[in-house]
Motif scaffolding. Structure first.
Motif, mmCIF file in Angstrom:
data_model
loop_
_atom_site.group_PDB
_atom_site.id
_atom_site.type_symbol
_atom_site.label_atom_id
_atom_site.label_comp_id
_atom_site.label_asym_id
_atom_site.label_seq_id
_atom_site.Cartn_x
_atom_site.Cartn_y
_atom_site.Cartn_z
ATOM 1 N N LEU A 19 4.406 -0.899 3.297
ATOM 2 C CA LEU A 19 3.501 0.244 3.375
ATOM 3 C C LEU A 19 4.375 1.486 3.257
ATOM 4 O O LEU A 19 5.147 1.804 4.164
ATOM 5 N N ALA A 20 4.295 2.139 2.121
ATOM 6 C CA ALA A 20 5.113 3.317 1.854
ATOM 7 C C ALA A 20 4.294 4.577 2.069
ATOM 8 O O ALA A 20 3.072 4.573 1.908
ATOM 9 N N THR A 21 4.971 5.663 2.440
ATOM 10 C CA THR A 21 4.285 6.938 2.629
ATOM 11 C C THR A 21 4.828 7.958 1.638
ATOM 12 O O THR A 21 5.966 7.862 1.167
ATOM 13 N N LEU A 26 -0.679 -2.194 -4.667
ATOM 14 C CA LEU A 26 -2.049 -2.664 -4.854
ATOM 15 C C LEU A 26 -3.035 -1.514 -4.728
ATOM 16 O O LEU A 26 -3.941 -1.366 -5.557
ATOM 17 N N LEU A 27 -2.856 -0.672 -3.694
ATOM 18 C CA LEU A 27 -3.765 0.439 -3.445
ATOM 19 C C LEU A 27 -2.982 1.716 -3.172
ATOM 20 O O LEU A 27 -1.908 1.674 -2.562
ATOM 21 N N GLU A 28 -3.539 2.833 -3.612
ATOM 22 C CA GLU A 28 -3.066 4.139 -3.172
ATOM 23 C C GLU A 28 -4.089 4.671 -2.178
ATOM 24 O O GLU A 28 -5.258 4.865 -2.522
ATOM 25 N N ILE A 29 -3.651 4.908 -0.954
ATOM 26 C CA ILE A 29 -4.560 5.220 0.152
ATOM 27 C C ILE A 29 -4.378 6.675 0.557
ATOM 28 O O ILE A 29 -3.308 7.067 1.025
ATOM 29 N N GLU A 30 -5.413 7.466 0.380
ATOM 30 C CA GLU A 30 -5.364 8.867 0.798
ATOM 31 C C GLU A 30 -5.653 8.969 2.297
ATOM 32 O O GLU A 30 -6.636 8.397 2.789
ATOM 33 N N GLY A 40 0.814 -1.206 0.000
ATOM 34 C CA GLY A 40 0.000 0.000 0.000
ATOM 35 C C GLY A 40 0.848 1.257 0.000
ATOM 36 O O GLY A 40 1.933 1.291 0.603
ATOM 37 N N LEU A 41 0.351 2.289 -0.687
ATOM 38 C CA LEU A 41 1.011 3.591 -0.722
ATOM 39 C C LEU A 41 0.120 4.589 0.001
ATOM 40 O O LEU A 41 -0.977 4.911 -0.458
#
Length: 332
Positions: free
Chosen positions: A161-163, A184-188, A53-54
């Protein structure tokens, strides 16, 4: 359509038990991370789907704390790397050192880097050089590293999990589109609401820090990841996944709005991410199969970093979220 028959009662029971355990995990995380339940759900979806996840958000929104808390609750070994422009691939992967024994013989010994963990936090990943980014993203895809011709497998499970800070551009190296596709996902990560921030003030400025209990183990996570792939998906959901992803591509079959608005669209990895994601959402809720609503809920985090708008569309004030919402509306 896949289906669960009477011989699959164990799968049904496993889904129900997993849903209960994941409910306890989310509750434990929520006692430390306030007002970010959608972000927690998406981060868990990335991990349970077997992906990465980003997390994209402004400084001070507890992105680092979220990763630490998830690792603790899920019983995962966690390491953190602060990405900087001078970070080298060996600072992440590891390096060989020359050692001399008591007898005078010399040999190389490989010292493993922080990538050898079950949950790696890549903090501000866009601050590292493309060379260092590529070293990590290759490890994310291949699940192993190669040093001096020797292959070293990463732990299982292995997740990143990258920020990323969306406003700072000075001293950054934006991730290329092909590498963004590995997530897989870009999480705002938004600002917390008033009540959540009120709770946060008391919880973080008091005499003691609240630490969550471990609810799961790494073995539990691996079992759930296998279970995700056993959850049946109905034809209506499969068609919704295909229609959504294919309708976002500005090729010959696209409608006029997409051809004029979208510069390039999502590839097959987006379809795969949606299929795994909707199954994971069903598992987290204790449901036996996903629905079209799950596809719509995951459309933005799956597609947002896998497509781009044309210059004319940006000039007209179009946004990716708006385009994706319009495509989702066609799914009903």
């Amino acid at each position: 359509m896949q289906s669960i028959n009477e011989a699959d009662h164990k799968v049904v029971e496993d889904i129900e038990r997993a849903g209960e355990k994941l409910g306890r995990a989310k509750e434990a995380i929520g006692r430390v991370i306030f007002g970010q339940q959608p972000v927690i759900d998406l981060a868990l979806t990335s991990i349970l789907s077997g992906g990465h996840g980003l997390l994209v958000g402004l400084p001070g929104l507890a992105k680092t704390k979220l990763v630490e808390t998830i690792a603790r609750v899920m019983g995962l070994q966690e390491k953190r790397v602060q990405f900087t422009p001078d970070l080298l691939p060996s600072d992440i992967i590891g390096s060989e050192v020359l050692e001399e024994s008591d007898t005078g013989t010399r040999h190389f010994r490989f010292i493993r880097g922080p990538v050898f963990s079950q949950l790696l936090m890549a903090d501000e990943i866009n601050r590292a050089s493309p060379r260092t980014q590529s070293a990590l993203l290759q490890a994310m895809q291949e699940k192993h590293v190669t040093v001096a011709g020797q292959r070293y497998d990463l732990p299982r499970p292995f997740h990143v999990l990258a920020t990323q800070n969306p406003i700072e551009q000075e001293g950054t190296y934006p991730l290329p589109e092909a590498q963004l596709d590995r997530f897989l996902l870009e999480i705002e990560v938004p600002y917390p609401d008033l009540e959540a921030e009120r709770r946060m003030l008391f919880a973080t400025t008091g005499p003691a820090e609240s630490l969550p209990d471990a609810v799961m183990t790494a073995e539990d996570l691996l079992a759930m990841q296998r279970l995700v792939r056993l959850i049946p998906v109905g034809d209506s959901v499969v068609n919704a996944v295909l229609n959504l992803v294919r309708s976002a591509r500005p090729d010959g079959d696209a409608d006029e709005f997409v051809r004029e608005t979208v510069a390039w669209g999502p590839g097959p990895r987006a379809s795969q991410a949606l299929m795994l994601g909707v199954r994971t959402r069903a598992l987290m809720d204790g449901r036996l199969s996903p629905s079209v609503d799950d596809v719509i809920a995951l459309a933005n985090p799956v597609l947002r970093h896998r497509m781009a708008l044309t210059f004319a569309a940006r000039a007209d004030g179009q946004t990716l979220d708006g385009v994706i919402s319009r495509l989702c509306a066609k799914l009903g």
